[in-house]
Design a protein around this motif. Structure first.
Motif, PDB file in Angstrom:
ATOM      1  N   MET A  80       0.827  -1.189   0.000  1.00 50.74           N
ATOM      2  CA  MET A  80       0.000   0.000   0.000  1.00 50.74           C
ATOM      3  C   MET A  80       0.870   1.250   0.000  1.00 50.74           C
ATOM      4  O   MET A  80       0.535   2.228  -0.644  1.00 50.74           O
ATOM      5  N   ASN A  81       2.015   1.223   0.704  1.00 51.09           N
ATOM      6  CA  ASN A  81       2.881   2.387   0.746  1.00 51.09           C
ATOM      7  C   ASN A  81       3.459   2.705  -0.624  1.00 51.09           C
ATOM      8  O   ASN A  81       3.628   3.869  -0.979  1.00 51.09           O
ATOM      9  N   ALA A  82       3.761   1.660  -1.407  1.00 53.58           N
ATOM     10  CA  ALA A  82       4.293   1.873  -2.749  1.00 53.58           C
ATOM     11  C   ALA A  82       3.245   2.561  -3.622  1.00 53.58           C
ATOM     12  O   ALA A  82       3.566   3.463  -4.401  1.00 53.58           O
ATOM     13  N   ILE A  83       1.998   2.153  -3.473  1.00 53.70           N
ATOM     14  CA  ILE A  83       0.921   2.775  -4.237  1.00 53.70           C
ATOM     15  C   ILE A  83       0.769   4.234  -3.828  1.00 53.70           C
ATOM     16  O   ILE A  83       0.624   5.118  -4.668  1.00 53.70           O
ATOM     17  N   ALA A  84       0.828   4.509  -2.527  1.00 50.93           N
ATOM     18  CA  ALA A  84       0.694   5.881  -2.036  1.00 50.93           C
ATOM     19  C   ALA A  84       1.817   6.760  -2.571  1.00 50.93           C
ATOM     20  O   ALA A  84       1.589   7.898  -2.983  1.00 50.93           O
ATOM     21  N   VAL A 129      -5.723  13.749   7.999  1.00 53.57           N
ATOM     22  CA  VAL A 129      -5.171  12.921   9.068  1.00 53.57           C
ATOM     23  C   VAL A 129      -5.679  13.507  10.374  1.00 53.57           C
ATOM     24  O   VAL A 129      -5.346  14.637  10.723  1.00 53.57           O
ATOM     25  N   ARG A 130      -6.485  12.749  11.071  1.00 53.01           N
ATOM     26  CA  ARG A 130      -7.076  13.242  12.318  1.00 53.01           C
ATOM     27  C   ARG A 130      -6.393  12.601  13.516  1.00 53.01           C
ATOM     28  O   ARG A 130      -6.166  11.397  13.534  1.00 53.01           O
ATOM     29  N   ASN A 131      -6.084  13.422  14.494  1.00 50.66           N
ATOM     30  CA  ASN A 131      -5.447  12.975  15.739  1.00 50.66           C
ATOM     31  C   ASN A 131      -4.148  12.206  15.488  1.00 50.66           C
ATOM     32  O   ASN A 131      -3.806  11.288  16.219  1.00 50.66           O
ATOM     33  N   GLY A 132      -3.455  12.547  14.419  1.00 50.90           N
ATOM     34  CA  GLY A 132      -2.177  11.904  14.119  1.00 50.90           C
ATOM     35  C   GLY A 132      -2.294  10.434  13.730  1.00 50.90           C
ATOM     36  O   GLY A 132      -1.312   9.707  13.756  1.00 50.90           O
ATOM     37  N   ASN A 133      -3.490   9.975  13.359  1.00 51.58           N
ATOM     38  CA  ASN A 133      -3.707   8.575  13.018  1.00 51.58           C
ATOM     39  C   ASN A 133      -3.451   8.371  11.521  1.00 51.58           C
ATOM     40  O   ASN A 133      -4.364   8.396  10.708  1.00 51.58           O
ATOM     41  N   LEU A 134      -2.188   8.160  11.190  1.00 52.66           N
ATOM     42  CA  LEU A 134      -1.784   8.031   9.789  1.00 52.66           C
ATOM     43  C   LEU A 134      -2.273   6.725   9.169  1.00 52.66           C
ATOM     44  O   LEU A 134      -2.645   6.692   7.995  1.00 52.66           O
ATOM     45  N   LEU A 173      -4.383   6.355   5.710  1.00 54.24           N
ATOM     46  CA  LEU A 173      -3.951   5.547   4.568  1.00 54.24           C
ATOM     47  C   LEU A 173      -5.031   4.559   4.142  1.00 54.24           C
ATOM     48  O   LEU A 173      -5.239   4.322   2.952  1.00 54.24           O
ATOM     49  N   VAL A 174      -5.740   3.996   5.126  1.00 51.97           N
ATOM     50  CA  VAL A 174      -6.834   3.073   4.806  1.00 51.97           C
ATOM     51  C   VAL A 174      -7.934   3.820   4.056  1.00 51.97           C
ATOM     52  O   VAL A 174      -8.458   3.333   3.044  1.00 51.97           O
ATOM     53  N   LEU A 175      -8.279   5.024   4.525  1.00 54.46           N
ATOM     54  CA  LEU A 175      -9.304   5.826   3.847  1.00 54.46           C
ATOM     55  C   LEU A 175      -8.864   6.208   2.437  1.00 54.46           C
ATOM     56  O   LEU A 175      -9.659   6.176   1.497  1.00 54.46           O
ATOM     57  N   LYS A 227     -10.707   5.293  -1.072  1.00 49.17           N
ATOM     58  CA  LYS A 227     -11.098   6.307  -2.057  1.00 49.17           C
ATOM     59  C   LYS A 227     -10.462   6.028  -3.413  1.00 49.17           C
ATOM     60  O   LYS A 227     -11.082   6.225  -4.457  1.00 49.17           O
ATOM     61  N   MET A 228      -9.210   5.563  -3.403  1.00 47.84           N
ATOM     62  CA  MET A 228      -8.530   5.256  -4.663  1.00 47.84           C
ATOM     63  C   MET A 228      -9.218   4.103  -5.379  1.00 47.84           C
ATOM     64  O   MET A 228      -9.381   4.130  -6.602  1.00 47.84           O
ATOM     65  N   GLN A 229      -9.639   3.089  -4.630  1.00 47.54           N
ATOM     66  CA  GLN A 229     -10.315   1.954  -5.240  1.00 47.54           C
ATOM     67  C   GLN A 229     -11.645   2.371  -5.844  1.00 47.54           C
ATOM     68  O   GLN A 229     -11.999   1.967  -6.948  1.00 47.54           O
ATOM     69  N   SER A 230     -12.388   3.208  -5.120  1.00 50.25           N
ATOM     70  CA  SER A 230     -13.709   3.595  -5.612  1.00 50.25           C
ATOM     71  C   SER A 230     -13.615   4.525  -6.808  1.00 50.25           C
ATOM     72  O   SER A 230     -14.490   4.523  -7.671  1.00 50.25           O
ATOM     73  N   SER A 231     -12.558   5.334  -6.886  1.00 46.37           N
ATOM     74  CA  SER A 231     -12.441   6.270  -8.006  1.00 46.37           C
ATOM     75  C   SER A 231     -11.753   5.659  -9.214  1.00 46.37           C
ATOM     76  O   SER A 231     -11.784   6.226 -10.293  1.00 46.37           O
ATOM     77  N   GLY A 232     -11.113   4.499  -9.046  1.00 48.17           N
ATOM     78  CA  GLY A 232     -10.473   3.830 -10.176  1.00 48.17           C
ATOM     79  C   GLY A 232      -9.021   4.199 -10.383  1.00 48.17           C
ATOM     80  O   GLY A 232      -8.387   3.719 -11.322  1.00 48.17           O
TER      81      GLY A 232
END
Length: 110
Positions: free
Chosen positions: A1-5, A40-45, A49-51, A55-60
């Motif tokens: 996932m990090n590589a994709i990001a 990023v809310r409350n420093g929860n990275l 990343l999951v969100l 979003k990336m999956q839903s947008s294609g």
């Protein structure tokens, strides 16, 4: 996932100093150029990343990135993709036939 990001951030996001017109992009495509934004809310990275992945999956975007990759595709993966494409094509044709019969019935007044 990090590589994709990392790949998304490198291909989609441009430095803030460059304007839209300096990139040679059409002003009507500004929204598409902006890409996906996740807070990023409350420093929860990890949650961010999951969100972002969702979003990336839903947008294609994720699918487009995978298509651009030039790595070896196994024969089993090729077969799976070919079968999925065939199933999608058959479903589309069946739906078109059903719609055609419905339209014919409507036109004839049945």
């Amino acid at each position: 996932m990090n590589a994709i990001a990392r790949r998304v951030s490198a291909t989609i996001f441009a430095p803030a100093s460059q304007g839209v017109n300096s990139l040679g992009r059409d002003p009507s495509q500004i929204q598409q150029w902006r890409g996906i934004r996740v807070k990023v809310r409350n420093g929860n990275l990890e949650r961010a990343l999951v969100l972002m992945q969702r979003k990336m999956q839903s947008s294609g975007i994720e699918r487009l990135i995978k298509q651009e990759q030039t790595h070896h595709v196994k024969n089993s993966e090729k077969r799976i993709l070919a079968r999925k494409n065939l199933e999608r094509k058959i479903r589309s044709q069946e739906l078109a036939r059903k719609l055609q019969t419905i339209l014919i019935k409507k036109v004839r007044g049945l």
